[in-house]
Design a protein around this motif. Structure first.
Motif, PDB file in Angstrom:
ATOM      1  N   SER A  19      10.488  26.309 -16.446  1.00 45.02           N
ATOM      2  CA  SER A  19      11.886  25.883 -16.692  1.00 45.02           C
ATOM      3  C   SER A  19      12.040  27.457 -17.868  1.00 45.02           C
ATOM      4  O   SER A  19      11.528  28.187 -18.240  1.00 45.02           O
ATOM      5  N   PHE A  20      13.595  27.847 -18.006  1.00 39.40           N
ATOM      6  CA  PHE A  20      13.809  29.366 -18.299  1.00 39.40           C
ATOM      7  C   PHE A  20      12.967  29.002 -20.086  1.00 39.40           C
ATOM      8  O   PHE A  20      13.070  30.039 -20.056  1.00 39.40           O
ATOM      9  N   GLN A  21      12.961  28.082 -21.047  1.00 38.30           N
ATOM     10  CA  GLN A  21      12.396  28.028 -22.123  1.00 38.30           C
ATOM     11  C   GLN A  21      11.129  28.379 -21.846  1.00 38.30           C
ATOM     12  O   GLN A  21      10.388  29.129 -23.011  1.00 38.30           O
ATOM     13  N   ASP A  22      10.433  27.625 -21.159  1.00 36.18           N
ATOM     14  CA  ASP A  22       8.759  27.930 -20.656  1.00 36.18           C
ATOM     15  C   ASP A  22       8.545  29.299 -20.646  1.00 36.18           C
ATOM     16  O   ASP A  22       7.585  29.648 -20.887  1.00 36.18           O
ATOM     17  N   ARG A  23       9.499  30.054 -19.708  1.00 35.60           N
ATOM     18  CA  ARG A  23       9.431  31.397 -19.244  1.00 35.60           C
ATOM     19  C   ARG A  23       9.887  32.367 -20.541  1.00 35.60           C
ATOM     20  O   ARG A  23       8.541  33.336 -20.974  1.00 35.60           O
ATOM     21  N   LEU A  24      10.301  32.562 -22.069  1.00 34.42           N
ATOM     22  CA  LEU A  24      10.293  32.480 -22.501  1.00 34.42           C
ATOM     23  C   LEU A  24       9.265  32.726 -23.837  1.00 34.42           C
ATOM     24  O   LEU A  24       9.263  33.433 -23.891  1.00 34.42           O
ATOM     25  N   ALA A  64       6.460  34.838 -22.446  1.00 33.97           N
ATOM     26  CA  ALA A  64       6.514  36.636 -22.723  1.00 33.97           C
ATOM     27  C   ALA A  64       6.554  37.111 -23.854  1.00 33.97           C
ATOM     28  O   ALA A  64       5.810  37.339 -24.312  1.00 33.97           O
ATOM     29  N   ASN A  65       6.892  35.395 -25.004  1.00 33.17           N
ATOM     30  CA  ASN A  65       6.554  35.476 -26.153  1.00 33.17           C
ATOM     31  C   ASN A  65       5.264  35.075 -27.118  1.00 33.17           C
ATOM     32  O   ASN A  65       4.859  36.450 -27.416  1.00 33.17           O
ATOM     33  N   ILE A  66       4.738  34.742 -25.934  1.00 35.19           N
ATOM     34  CA  ILE A  66       2.997  34.352 -26.541  1.00 35.19           C
ATOM     35  C   ILE A  66       2.497  35.898 -26.089  1.00 35.19           C
ATOM     36  O   ILE A  66       1.188  36.455 -26.421  1.00 35.19           O
ATOM     37  N   VAL A  67       2.620  36.482 -24.742  1.00 37.80           N
ATOM     38  CA  VAL A  67       2.148  37.489 -24.002  1.00 37.80           C
ATOM     39  C   VAL A  67       2.572  38.821 -25.109  1.00 37.80           C
ATOM     40  O   VAL A  67       1.315  39.367 -25.508  1.00 37.80           O
ATOM     41  N   SER A  68       3.424  38.567 -25.588  1.00 41.22           N
ATOM     42  CA  SER A  68       3.967  39.907 -25.687  1.00 41.22           C
ATOM     43  C   SER A  68       3.120  39.723 -27.472  1.00 41.22           C
ATOM     44  O   SER A  68       3.168  40.900 -27.744  1.00 41.22           O
ATOM     45  N   LYS A  69       2.916  39.061 -28.084  1.00 41.77           N
ATOM     46  CA  LYS A  69       2.787  39.117 -29.351  1.00 41.77           C
ATOM     47  C   LYS A  69       0.796  38.999 -29.075  1.00 41.77           C
ATOM     48  O   LYS A  69       0.252  39.357 -30.365  1.00 41.77           O
ATOM     49  N   LEU A 116       6.454  42.113 -16.422  1.00 41.12           N
ATOM     50  CA  LEU A 116       7.250  40.422 -16.765  1.00 41.12           C
ATOM     51  C   LEU A 116       8.184  40.091 -15.860  1.00 41.12           C
ATOM     52  O   LEU A 116       9.221  40.651 -15.844  1.00 41.12           O
ATOM     53  N   GLY A 117       7.799  38.996 -14.982  1.00 36.99           N
ATOM     54  CA  GLY A 117       8.859  38.829 -14.151  1.00 36.99           C
ATOM     55  C   GLY A 117       9.674  38.327 -14.487  1.00 36.99           C
ATOM     56  O   GLY A 117       9.588  36.914 -15.651  1.00 36.99           O
ATOM     57  N   CYS A 118      11.050  37.874 -13.845  1.00 40.95           N
ATOM     58  CA  CYS A 118      12.288  37.835 -13.780  1.00 40.95           C
ATOM     59  C   CYS A 118      12.916  37.112 -12.913  1.00 40.95           C
ATOM     60  O   CYS A 118      14.053  37.143 -12.557  1.00 40.95           O
ATOM     61  N   SER A 119      12.267  36.180 -12.117  1.00 39.91           N
ATOM     62  CA  SER A 119      13.036  36.242 -10.592  1.00 39.91           C
ATOM     63  C   SER A 119      13.466  34.796 -10.892  1.00 39.91           C
ATOM     64  O   SER A 119      12.588  33.914 -11.625  1.00 39.91           O
ATOM     65  N   PHE A 120      14.945  34.957 -10.318  1.00 36.73           N
ATOM     66  CA  PHE A 120      15.632  33.261 -10.800  1.00 36.73           C
ATOM     67  C   PHE A 120      15.981  33.100  -9.315  1.00 36.73           C
ATOM     68  O   PHE A 120      16.491  34.010  -8.723  1.00 36.73           O
TER      69      PHE A 120
END
Length: 299
Positions: free
Chosen positions: A54-59, A62-67, A77-81
């Motif tokens: 889902s969109f929220q799962d991907r967000l 992204a946050n976990i990886v960034s931190k 980071l993938g932004c394929s939708f």
């Protein structure tokens, strides 16, 4: 432009039984890669089940990886939708994170190269960070080197992940590289050949299993021990040919097998997004036998 070098693992997505993100396992896996010394991670690619999340799962990912990554690790980071609108919104909501660049691969197998080119250009125009094209004949129409040559002139497109088993196409793509544009590859069975053609970096979902061994091919090649690099490549290819692809007959991707082996190694659980099926009990005997034989080469 600081180019990618060496092995760039395709980060898988650990899940809980209820299909939520297994944040602790994801953090631990990122730590393992950081501890190993990889210089970059390919996040939310097909091996990470991106199109099934889902969109929220991907967000959240992204946050976990960034931190949990250091500033010296590049995060692509993938932004394929399926919806371009969601791609733009995702870029907006993640652009403040510690992300090095975005990548996108079209999911529409029947869309023409002209439409794909238009889509890439719109994303690259919109992205506040460098943008990478991502090609694979498994998910979209073949993108020949001349197609890439037309995209590389865009000032914000800094590279392409060229995933193909066609070595002539790979050679043509690699020849497009210059100081401002990089070509990386993705098919681990042809890594030695791609290194011989001049590629500097490659992604691999198999890095989730064979991290050290794949990196050793890079290391041998870099120090000029071509015979050793070639020998290791042959061994890896033979091992992958013997690799039981049981659930992959239904999933296409080997994500179920990879997660099962990673569970045996203690890195994550083996749950998958609902689009794919997991390893069945009747299949685990063969997978366990393979694991016992080759565990010394895994991760």
């Amino acid at each position: 432009m600081e180019k990618l070098k060496g092995l760039i693992p395709v980060l898988i997505t650990p899940l809980n039984q209820d299909k939520t993100i297994d944040e602790k396992s994801l953090e631990n896996l990122i730590y393992k890669y950081s501890e190993f010394g990889v210089k970059g991670l390919w996040v939310l690619g097909t091996g990470g089940e991106d199109m099934c999340l889902s969109f929220q799962d991907r967000l959240n990912i992204a946050n976990i990886v960034s931190k949990n990554t250091s500033p010296n690790m590049k995060i692509i980071l993938g932004c394929s939708f399926f919806s371009p609108k969601e791609s733009f919104e995702f870029i907006e909501k993640t652009s403040s994170l510690r992300i090095s660049a975005y990548h996108a691969m079209p999911y529409h197998q029947k869309v023409s190269l002209k439409q794909i080119s238009d889509w890439y250009i719109k994303l690259a125009d919109f992205s506040p960070k460098p943008f990478w094209c991502y090609t694979s004949g498994n998910w979209a129409v073949r993108m020949p080197p001349e197609f890439i040559s037309n995209l590389k002139i865009h000032p914000n497109i800094e590279g392409v992940k060229y995933s193909s088993s066609n070595i002539i196409d790979i050679q043509g793509a690699i020849q497009l590289e210059d100081d401002q544009f990089q070509v990386i590859t993705a098919v681990v069975k042809s890594l030695f050949t791609c290194l011989s053609l001049g590629v500097m970096a490659a992604t691999s979902v198999e890095a989730n299993l064979y991290l050290s061994y794949i990196q050793s091919i890079f290391d041998s090649f870099e120090r000029g021990d071509i015979k050793d690099a070639y020998s290791k490549q042959i061994f890896l290819n033979n091992e992958l040919l013997n690799y039981p692809s049981l659930a992959a007959k239904d999933n296409f991707l080997r994500v179920a097998e990879i997660k099962y082996f990673m569970k045996l190694n203690g890195y994550c659980q083996d749950y998958l997004s609902d689009y794919y099926r997991g390893v069945e009990n009747s299949e685990k005997i063969e997978l366990n036998s393979f694991f016992e034989k080759y565990v010394e080469f895994m991760f």
